[in-house]
Design a protein around this motif. Structure first.
Motif, PDB file in Angstrom:
ATOM      1  N   GLU A   4       0.862  -1.250  -0.011  1.00  0.00           N
ATOM      2  CA  GLU A   4      -0.051  -0.125   0.073  1.00  0.00           C
ATOM      3  C   GLU A   4       1.042   1.181  -0.146  1.00  0.00           C
ATOM      4  OE1 GLU A   4      -3.881   1.627   2.562  1.00  0.00           O
ATOM      5  OE2 GLU A   4      -2.458   0.261   3.392  1.00  0.00           O
ATOM      6  N   LYS A   5       2.137   1.108   0.739  1.00  0.00           N
ATOM      7  CA  LYS A   5       2.922   2.442   0.917  1.00  0.00           C
ATOM      8  C   LYS A   5       3.624   2.540  -0.376  1.00  0.00           C
ATOM      9  CE  LYS A   5       3.276   2.398   6.061  1.00  0.00           C
ATOM     10  NZ  LYS A   5       2.169   1.426   5.993  1.00  0.00           N
ATOM     11  N   VAL A   6       4.183   1.693  -1.184  1.00  0.00           N
ATOM     12  CA  VAL A   6       5.074   1.761  -2.227  1.00  0.00           C
ATOM     13  C   VAL A   6       4.490   2.371  -3.755  1.00  0.00           C
ATOM     14  CG1 VAL A   6       6.526  -0.039  -1.506  1.00  0.00           C
ATOM     15  CG2 VAL A   6       4.812  -0.454  -2.975  1.00  0.00           C
ATOM     16  N   GLY A   7       3.241   2.447  -3.772  1.00  0.00           N
ATOM     17  CA  GLY A   7       2.569   3.064  -4.770  1.00  0.00           C
ATOM     18  C   GLY A   7       3.022   2.219  -6.198  1.00  0.00           C
ATOM     19  N   LEU A   8       3.419   3.073  -7.009  1.00  0.00           N
ATOM     20  CA  LEU A   8       3.930   2.492  -8.372  1.00  0.00           C
ATOM     21  C   LEU A   8       5.309   1.950  -8.527  1.00  0.00           C
ATOM     22  CD1 LEU A   8       2.135   5.046 -10.830  1.00  0.00           C
ATOM     23  CD2 LEU A   8       1.241   2.645 -10.151  1.00  0.00           C
ATOM     24  N   ARG A   9       5.977   2.200  -7.297  1.00  0.00           N
ATOM     25  CA  ARG A   9       7.309   1.532  -7.281  1.00  0.00           C
ATOM     26  C   ARG A   9       7.244   0.132  -7.316  1.00  0.00           C
ATOM     27  NH1 ARG A   9       9.601   5.049  -2.510  1.00  0.00           N
ATOM     28  NH2 ARG A   9       7.152   4.671  -1.871  1.00  0.00           N
ATOM     29  N   LYS A  10       8.412  -0.485  -7.999  1.00  0.00           N
ATOM     30  CA  LYS A  10       8.471  -1.909  -7.784  1.00  0.00           C
ATOM     31  C   LYS A  10       8.688  -2.695  -6.479  1.00  0.00           C
ATOM     32  CE  LYS A  10      10.280  -2.225 -12.618  1.00  0.00           C
ATOM     33  NZ  LYS A  10       9.092  -2.984 -13.006  1.00  0.00           N
ATOM     34  N   VAL A  11       8.236  -3.706  -6.321  1.00  0.00           N
ATOM     35  CA  VAL A  11       8.177  -4.486  -4.949  1.00  0.00           C
ATOM     36  C   VAL A  11       8.005  -5.955  -5.381  1.00  0.00           C
ATOM     37  CG1 VAL A  11       5.650  -4.166  -4.306  1.00  0.00           C
ATOM     38  CG2 VAL A  11       7.283  -4.795  -2.616  1.00  0.00           C
ATOM     39  N   THR A  12       8.868  -6.701  -4.726  1.00  0.00           N
ATOM     40  CA  THR A  12       8.807  -8.174  -4.742  1.00  0.00           C
ATOM     41  C   THR A  12       8.093  -8.729  -3.336  1.00  0.00           C
ATOM     42  OG1 THR A  12      10.531  -8.547  -6.278  1.00  0.00           O
ATOM     43  CG2 THR A  12      10.246 -10.297  -4.857  1.00  0.00           C
ATOM     44  N   LEU A  13       7.300  -9.616  -3.081  1.00  0.00           N
ATOM     45  CA  LEU A  13       6.891  -9.901  -1.832  1.00  0.00           C
ATOM     46  C   LEU A  13       7.078 -11.445  -1.829  1.00  0.00           C
ATOM     47  CD1 LEU A  13       3.615  -7.498  -1.297  1.00  0.00           C
ATOM     48  CD2 LEU A  13       5.950  -7.314  -0.284  1.00  0.00           C
ATOM     49  N   GLU A  14       7.912 -11.928  -0.815  1.00  0.00           N
ATOM     50  CA  GLU A  14       7.903 -13.273  -0.510  1.00  0.00           C
ATOM     51  C   GLU A  14       7.114 -13.422   0.752  1.00  0.00           C
ATOM     52  OE1 GLU A  14       8.373 -16.574   1.028  1.00  0.00           O
ATOM     53  OE2 GLU A  14      10.289 -16.212   1.433  1.00  0.00           O
ATOM     54  N   LEU A  15       6.086 -14.247   0.717  1.00  0.00           N
ATOM     55  CA  LEU A  15       5.014 -14.102   1.909  1.00  0.00           C
ATOM     56  C   LEU A  15       4.903 -15.655   2.436  1.00  0.00           C
ATOM     57  CD1 LEU A  15       2.356 -12.101   0.503  1.00  0.00           C
ATOM     58  CD2 LEU A  15       4.247 -11.296   2.224  1.00  0.00           C
ATOM     59  N   GLY A  16       5.891 -16.668   2.301  1.00  0.00           N
ATOM     60  CA  GLY A  16       5.781 -17.682   2.937  1.00  0.00           C
ATOM     61  C   GLY A  16       4.896 -18.977   2.217  1.00  0.00           C
ATOM     62  N   SER A  17       5.091 -20.053   2.648  1.00  0.00           N
ATOM     63  CA  SER A  17       4.361 -21.038   2.005  1.00  0.00           C
ATOM     64  C   SER A  17       3.947 -22.276   3.100  1.00  0.00           C
ATOM     65  CB  SER A  17       5.755 -21.793   1.053  1.00  0.00           C
ATOM     66  OG  SER A  17       5.041 -23.025   0.354  1.00  0.00           O
ATOM     67  N   ASN A  18       3.477 -23.272   2.655  1.00  0.00           N
ATOM     68  CA  ASN A  18       3.486 -24.531   3.089  1.00  0.00           C
ATOM     69  C   ASN A  18       3.729 -25.894   2.282  1.00  0.00           C
ATOM     70  OD1 ASN A  18       0.958 -24.504   2.090  1.00  0.00           O
ATOM     71  ND2 ASN A  18      -0.374 -24.961   3.767  1.00  0.00           N
ATOM     72  N   ALA A  19       5.004 -25.782   2.041  1.00  0.00           N
ATOM     73  CA  ALA A  19       5.430 -26.552   0.876  1.00  0.00           C
ATOM     74  C   ALA A  19       4.909 -28.108   0.824  1.00  0.00           C
ATOM     75  CB  ALA A  19       6.910 -26.700   0.875  1.00  0.00           C
ATOM     76  N   ALA A  20       4.401 -28.555  -0.163  1.00  0.00           N
ATOM     77  CA  ALA A  20       3.913 -30.122  -0.342  1.00  0.00           C
ATOM     78  C   ALA A  20       5.091 -30.921  -1.169  1.00  0.00           C
ATOM     79  CB  ALA A  20       2.197 -29.730  -0.792  1.00  0.00           C
ATOM     80  N   LEU A  21       4.734 -32.072  -1.098  1.00  0.00           N
ATOM     81  CA  LEU A  21       5.342 -33.080  -1.902  1.00  0.00           C
ATOM     82  C   LEU A  21       4.484 -34.026  -2.169  1.00  0.00           C
ATOM     83  CD1 LEU A  21       8.057 -34.378  -3.056  1.00  0.00           C
ATOM     84  CD2 LEU A  21       8.520 -35.374  -0.901  1.00  0.00           C
ATOM     85  N   ILE A  22       4.378 -34.676  -3.356  1.00  0.00           N
ATOM     86  CA  ILE A  22       3.707 -35.746  -3.557  1.00  0.00           C
ATOM     87  C   ILE A  22       4.603 -36.947  -3.825  1.00  0.00           C
ATOM     88  CG2 ILE A  22       2.064 -36.886  -5.504  1.00  0.00           C
ATOM     89  CD1 ILE A  22       1.321 -34.119  -6.249  1.00  0.00           C
ATOM     90  N   VAL A  23       4.451 -38.210  -3.552  1.00  0.00           N
ATOM     91  CA  VAL A  23       5.018 -39.501  -3.431  1.00  0.00           C
ATOM     92  C   VAL A  23       4.101 -40.422  -4.025  1.00  0.00           C
ATOM     93  CG1 VAL A  23       6.496 -41.135  -2.305  1.00  0.00           C
ATOM     94  CG2 VAL A  23       6.376 -38.717  -1.612  1.00  0.00           C
ATOM     95  N   GLU A  24       4.651 -40.722  -5.639  1.00  0.00           N
ATOM     96  CA  GLU A  24       3.964 -41.635  -6.362  1.00  0.00           C
ATOM     97  C   GLU A  24       4.560 -43.254  -5.993  1.00  0.00           C
ATOM     98  OE1 GLU A  24       1.459 -41.138  -9.605  1.00  0.00           O
ATOM     99  OE2 GLU A  24       0.953 -40.618  -7.767  1.00  0.00           O
ATOM    100  N   PRO A  25       3.583 -44.059  -6.470  1.00  0.00           N
ATOM    101  CA  PRO A  25       3.961 -45.375  -5.981  1.00  0.00           C
ATOM    102  C   PRO A  25       5.156 -45.868  -6.806  1.00  0.00           C
ATOM    103  CG  PRO A  25       1.787 -45.123  -7.205  1.00  0.00           C
ATOM    104  CD  PRO A  25       2.364 -44.164  -6.855  1.00  0.00           C
ATOM    105  N   SER A  26       5.725 -45.116  -7.711  1.00  0.00           N
ATOM    106  CA  SER A  26       6.710 -45.790  -8.526  1.00  0.00           C
ATOM    107  C   SER A  26       8.260 -45.387  -8.002  1.00  0.00           C
ATOM    108  CB  SER A  26       6.666 -45.223 -10.176  1.00  0.00           C
ATOM    109  OG  SER A  26       6.747 -43.657  -9.901  1.00  0.00           O
ATOM    110  N   THR A  27       7.980 -44.450  -6.686  1.00  0.00           N
ATOM    111  CA  THR A  27       9.275 -44.124  -5.972  1.00  0.00           C
ATOM    112  C   THR A  27       9.648 -45.017  -5.257  1.00  0.00           C
ATOM    113  OG1 THR A  27       8.170 -41.982  -5.999  1.00  0.00           O
ATOM    114  CG2 THR A  27       9.802 -42.143  -4.549  1.00  0.00           C
ATOM    115  N   PRO A  28      11.132 -45.312  -5.351  1.00  0.00           N
ATOM    116  CA  PRO A  28      11.834 -46.048  -4.439  1.00  0.00           C
ATOM    117  C   PRO A  28      12.092 -45.400  -3.223  1.00  0.00           C
ATOM    118  CG  PRO A  28      13.552 -45.109  -6.134  1.00  0.00           C
ATOM    119  CD  PRO A  28      12.049 -44.793  -6.387  1.00  0.00           C
ATOM    120  N   ILE A  29      11.263 -45.922  -2.200  1.00  0.00           N
ATOM    121  CA  ILE A  29      11.295 -45.204  -0.997  1.00  0.00           C
ATOM    122  C   ILE A  29      12.470 -44.899  -0.105  1.00  0.00           C
ATOM    123  CG2 ILE A  29      10.160 -45.239   1.443  1.00  0.00           C
ATOM    124  CD1 ILE A  29       7.526 -46.284   0.230  1.00  0.00           C
ATOM    125  N   ASP A  30      13.407 -45.932  -0.278  1.00  0.00           N
ATOM    126  CA  ASP A  30      14.519 -46.193   0.729  1.00  0.00           C
ATOM    127  C   ASP A  30      15.706 -45.102  -0.159  1.00  0.00           C
ATOM    128  OD1 ASP A  30      14.592 -47.817  -1.794  1.00  0.00           O
ATOM    129  OD2 ASP A  30      16.558 -48.503  -1.293  1.00  0.00           O
TER     130      ASP A  30
END
Length: 241
Positions: A4-30
């Motif tokens: 809101e404060k930066v107006g038309l100036r450029k800004v990059t925002l990294e606001l966090g995550s809850n990173a997910a992983l899919i493990v398919e049955p073809s994966t060698p678990i060990d």
């Protein structure tokens, strides 16, 4: 507030995550367990792309969970100055209190602590949770703590849907030996980066790093950060009148 404060100036925002992983049955678990455990618990889980949600195909979830818990229980919690320590203090006591409240709330809603869940004023033992649901804070919000949830799924469509249910989308990953499935996940997962056959915690400085949805916008990474803050000017010239 910053935007809101930066107006038309450029800004990059990294606001966090809850990173997910899919493990398919073809994966060698060990071959992936150690890497997955590291992605979940390095730096006591206090990394924006720490592995927080693991969606494992129903045909291999028992085997995966058993191996993941066993590897997690090998981790040593202690003094960060001790070379034998794997996991140490969280950033402050209030964060320990917060995540312990989240764990207790999830347990009251039916979640199970497969291992961990014990704490001191400054530490939480690496914690693995099962029987969780998508609306629990440990799943739908950013935990920023040494805790990971393991969830079963039946089809890849189900897994992609579960990953995308989050309002966050920074990094996600998929383990599979089926190329068409990897490419479909890359197309359909809503995240700034999709890491194929590695954990979503993977990051190097020369890759474009940033998220979609409530994870923010813009990209970090040496080249990409410069481009984000550069105004392009187009110049053209005719050779003759």
């Amino acid at each position: 507030g910053i935007k809101e404060k930066v107006g038309l100036r450029k800004v990059t925002l990294e606001l966090g995550s809850n990173a997910a992983l899919i493990v398919e049955p073809s994966t060698p678990i060990d071959k992936i367990i150690s890497r997955c455990v590291g992605g979940a618990f390095n730096f006591a889980g206090q990394v924006c792309i720490s592995l927080q949600r693991i969606y494992v195909h129903a045909s291999i979830i028992d085997e995966f969970t058993k191996a993941f818990v066993a590897e997690t229980e090998k981790l040593v919690v202690g003094d960060p100055l001790d070379i034998n320590t794997d996991v140490s203090a969280m950033i402050n006591p209030k964060e320990v209190e917060r995540i312990c409240q989240w764990i207790e709330e999830a347990k009251s809603q039916g979640a199970v602590v497969a291992t961990g869940g014990t704490f001191t004023e400054r530490t939480l033992t690496p914690t693995v949770m099962t029987n969780v649901t998508a609306d629990m804070k440990v799943v739908c919000q950013e935990t920023f703590a040494p805790i990971v949830s393991i969830v079963s799924y039946e089809t890849l469509d189900d897994a992609i849907r579960l990953v995308n249910e989050s309002e966050l989308g920074l990094n996600a990953g998929i383990y599979t030996n089926v190329l068409p499935d990897a490419l479909r996940a890359a197309d359909e997962i809503q995240a700034g980066a999709v890491i194929i056959n590695d954990i979503p915690t993977f990051r190097i400085d020369n890759m474009p790093y940033g998220g979609v949805k409530m994870s923010g916008y813009g990209r970090e990474g040496i080249k990409w950060a410069i481009e984000e803050m550069t105004d392009m000017k187009f110049i053209t010239m005719k050779k003759s009148f």
